[in-house]
Design a protein around this motif. Structure first.
Motif, PDB file in Angstrom:
ATOM      1  N   LEU A 108       0.806  -1.164  -0.125  1.00  0.00           N
ATOM      2  CA  LEU A 108       0.064  -0.035   0.111  1.00  0.00           C
ATOM      3  C   LEU A 108       0.648   1.254  -0.073  1.00  0.00           C
ATOM      4  CD1 LEU A 108      -2.707   1.313   0.230  1.00  0.00           C
ATOM      5  CD2 LEU A 108      -2.493   1.121   2.768  1.00  0.00           C
ATOM      6  N   ARG A 109       2.037   1.272   0.801  1.00  0.00           N
ATOM      7  CA  ARG A 109       2.794   2.335   0.754  1.00  0.00           C
ATOM      8  C   ARG A 109       3.491   2.627  -0.440  1.00  0.00           C
ATOM      9  NH1 ARG A 109       7.681   3.472  -0.155  1.00  0.00           N
ATOM     10  NH2 ARG A 109       7.978   1.000  -0.407  1.00  0.00           N
ATOM     11  N   LYS A 218       0.347   4.060   6.783  1.00  0.00           N
ATOM     12  CA  LYS A 218       0.535   3.467   8.008  1.00  0.00           C
ATOM     13  C   LYS A 218      -0.716   2.839   8.533  1.00  0.00           C
ATOM     14  CE  LYS A 218       2.289   4.845  12.534  1.00  0.00           C
ATOM     15  NZ  LYS A 218       2.543   6.044  13.673  1.00  0.00           N
ATOM     16  N   PRO A 219      -0.517   1.502   9.288  1.00  0.00           N
ATOM     17  CA  PRO A 219      -1.559   0.558   9.710  1.00  0.00           C
ATOM     18  C   PRO A 219      -2.294   1.463  10.880  1.00  0.00           C
ATOM     19  CG  PRO A 219       0.354  -0.755   9.537  1.00  0.00           C
ATOM     20  CD  PRO A 219       0.938   0.846   9.132  1.00  0.00           C
ATOM     21  N   VAL A 220      -3.646   1.443  10.839  1.00  0.00           N
ATOM     22  CA  VAL A 220      -4.468   2.102  11.774  1.00  0.00           C
ATOM     23  C   VAL A 220      -4.796   1.134  12.824  1.00  0.00           C
ATOM     24  CG1 VAL A 220      -6.622   3.280  12.407  1.00  0.00           C
ATOM     25  CG2 VAL A 220      -5.316   3.763  10.194  1.00  0.00           C
ATOM     26  N   PRO A 221      -4.376   1.319  14.217  1.00  0.00           N
ATOM     27  CA  PRO A 221      -4.668   0.374  15.104  1.00  0.00           C
ATOM     28  C   PRO A 221      -6.409   0.261  15.178  1.00  0.00           C
ATOM     29  CG  PRO A 221      -3.125   1.852  16.106  1.00  0.00           C
ATOM     30  CD  PRO A 221      -3.752   2.498  14.682  1.00  0.00           C
ATOM     31  N   LYS A 222      -6.434  -1.112  15.435  1.00  0.00           N
ATOM     32  CA  LYS A 222      -8.206  -1.290  15.445  1.00  0.00           C
ATOM     33  C   LYS A 222      -8.694  -0.733  16.998  1.00  0.00           C
ATOM     34  CE  LYS A 222      -8.508  -5.326  12.379  1.00  0.00           C
ATOM     35  NZ  LYS A 222      -8.543  -6.586  12.334  1.00  0.00           N
ATOM     36  N   ARG A 223      -9.693  -0.295  16.687  1.00  0.00           N
ATOM     37  CA  ARG A 223     -10.409   0.040  17.961  1.00  0.00           C
ATOM     38  C   ARG A 223     -11.034  -1.017  18.790  1.00  0.00           C
ATOM     39  NH1 ARG A 223     -13.608   5.712  16.751  1.00  0.00           N
ATOM     40  NH2 ARG A 223     -11.776   7.140  16.441  1.00  0.00           N
ATOM     41  N   VAL A 224     -10.598  -1.216  19.999  1.00  0.00           N
ATOM     42  CA  VAL A 224     -11.001  -2.294  20.853  1.00  0.00           C
ATOM     43  C   VAL A 224     -12.421  -1.939  21.672  1.00  0.00           C
ATOM     44  CG1 VAL A 224     -10.616  -4.103  22.546  1.00  0.00           C
ATOM     45  CG2 VAL A 224      -8.837  -3.523  20.753  1.00  0.00           C
ATOM     46  N   LYS A 225     -13.403  -2.533  21.728  1.00  0.00           N
ATOM     47  CA  LYS A 225     -14.494  -1.849  22.537  1.00  0.00           C
ATOM     48  C   LYS A 225     -14.117  -2.343  23.939  1.00  0.00           C
ATOM     49  CE  LYS A 225     -18.119  -2.811  19.128  1.00  0.00           C
ATOM     50  NZ  LYS A 225     -19.505  -3.707  19.023  1.00  0.00           N
ATOM     51  N   PRO A 226     -14.542  -1.245  24.907  1.00  0.00           N
ATOM     52  CA  PRO A 226     -14.202  -1.506  26.137  1.00  0.00           C
ATOM     53  C   PRO A 226     -14.971  -2.579  26.634  1.00  0.00           C
ATOM     54  CG  PRO A 226     -15.522   0.253  25.840  1.00  0.00           C
ATOM     55  CD  PRO A 226     -15.195  -0.135  24.331  1.00  0.00           C
ATOM     56  N   THR A 227     -14.269  -3.222  27.633  1.00  0.00           N
ATOM     57  CA  THR A 227     -15.014  -4.332  28.406  1.00  0.00           C
ATOM     58  C   THR A 227     -15.503  -4.158  29.823  1.00  0.00           C
ATOM     59  OG1 THR A 227     -12.965  -5.288  29.310  1.00  0.00           O
ATOM     60  CG2 THR A 227     -13.503  -6.274  27.253  1.00  0.00           C
ATOM     61  N   LYS A 228     -16.678  -4.749  30.242  1.00  0.00           N
ATOM     62  CA  LYS A 228     -17.304  -4.454  31.467  1.00  0.00           C
ATOM     63  C   LYS A 228     -17.174  -5.557  32.511  1.00  0.00           C
ATOM     64  CE  LYS A 228     -21.655  -3.941  31.436  1.00  0.00           C
ATOM     65  NZ  LYS A 228     -23.039  -2.930  31.512  1.00  0.00           N
ATOM     66  N   GLN A 229     -16.605  -5.489  33.418  1.00  0.00           N
ATOM     67  CA  GLN A 229     -16.644  -6.704  34.475  1.00  0.00           C
ATOM     68  C   GLN A 229     -17.964  -6.778  35.133  1.00  0.00           C
ATOM     69  OE1 GLN A 229     -13.309  -6.772  36.879  1.00  0.00           O
ATOM     70  NE2 GLN A 229     -14.193  -8.234  38.234  1.00  0.00           N
TER      71      GLN A 229
END
Length: 242
Positions: A108-109, A218-229
């Motif tokens: 891609l670059r 540049k690779p975009v970090p995937k957004r990780v959904k917040p976890t709930k305990q």
């Protein structure tokens, strides 16, 4: 310093008159500038055409090598692309990389750099074409804008990854596609400036295409959904948030 004969000026009401435009066009200096400007622009076309064709061909081969037809947007300047066009381009690069055992982000670059170089050379060819077309109606355009012609030729002779623009709005973009699109738009504005305005001491900015291609791809970090305990009676499991 040139001395002015005040007595002769006095006969004209104290004003120094400009030289007649007709007289200027009959001077050897004027004819030399016009001739040299045409030569520089014509030579630049020959210098640009082959590398431009190679870049455009390489971009088209992204689809042709995979047995696909080239989409219409591929022949447009990137600042005319939509978000969907760019997404289709990235997906095609990913597919090509997979079929050729290449790293998708590195590919891609490389392809983004090709897009930028192709548009850079295309705008340079367009600038030359516009200047020559304007000179058909009035060749004095080449005399008045001889500094612009020289600036353009200097830029054409620079290294491929060297790019000259007047605006750095692309640095404030919020997405990688916006950065790509605004960078190409800066090329368009620079082309229009060289065609329509006399070159002044206004500040111009040097941009490195290779560096910009790295930032855009540049690779975009995937957004990780917040976890709930969740508190449970039996155990303390972590579950994805809804």
């Amino acid at each position: 310093m040139v001395k002015i004969n005040k007595r002769r000026c006095g006969a004209l009401g104290g004003e120094v008159q400009d030289a007649s435009p007709l007289a200027m066009k009959n001077t050897q200096e004027y004819r030399d500038v016009i001739g040299m400007s045409r030569f520089k622009l014509s030579t630049s076309i020959s210098y640009l055409e082959s590398p431009f064709d190679q870049l455009a061909g390489s971009i088209n081969n992204l689809w042709l090598n995979e047995g696909d037809s080239v989409p219409k947007f591929a022949s447009k300047f990137v600042d005319c692309w939509s978000v969907d066009d760019y997404a289709a381009f990235c997906e095609q690069v990913k597919r090509w990389a997979s079929d050729h055992d290449a790293d998708p982000f590195e590919e891609l670059r490389r392809r983004v750099r090709e897009l930028l170089l192709c548009d850079k050379k295309s705008f340079q060819l367009l600038t030359i074409s516009k200047l020559l077309n304007k000179s058909k109606d009035d060749e004095q355009v080449l005399f008045d804008q001889q500094a612009n012609v020289q600036q353009l030729c200097n830029e054409i002779g620079e290294k491929d990854d060297q790019l000259t623009v007047e605006t750095v709005d692309f640095k404030h973009s919020t997405t990688q596609f916006d950065r790509l699109k605004l960078l190409v738009r800066a090329m368009r504005l620079h082309s229009n400036y060289l065609v329509n305005q006399r070159l002044t001491r206004r500040q111009m900015v040097n941009v490195n295409i290779e560096e910009q291609a790295k930032l855009i791809a540049k690779p975009v970090p995937k957004r990780v959904k917040p976890t709930k305990q969740l508190n449970k009676s039996k155990d303390d499991e972590i579950e994805p948030g809804q």
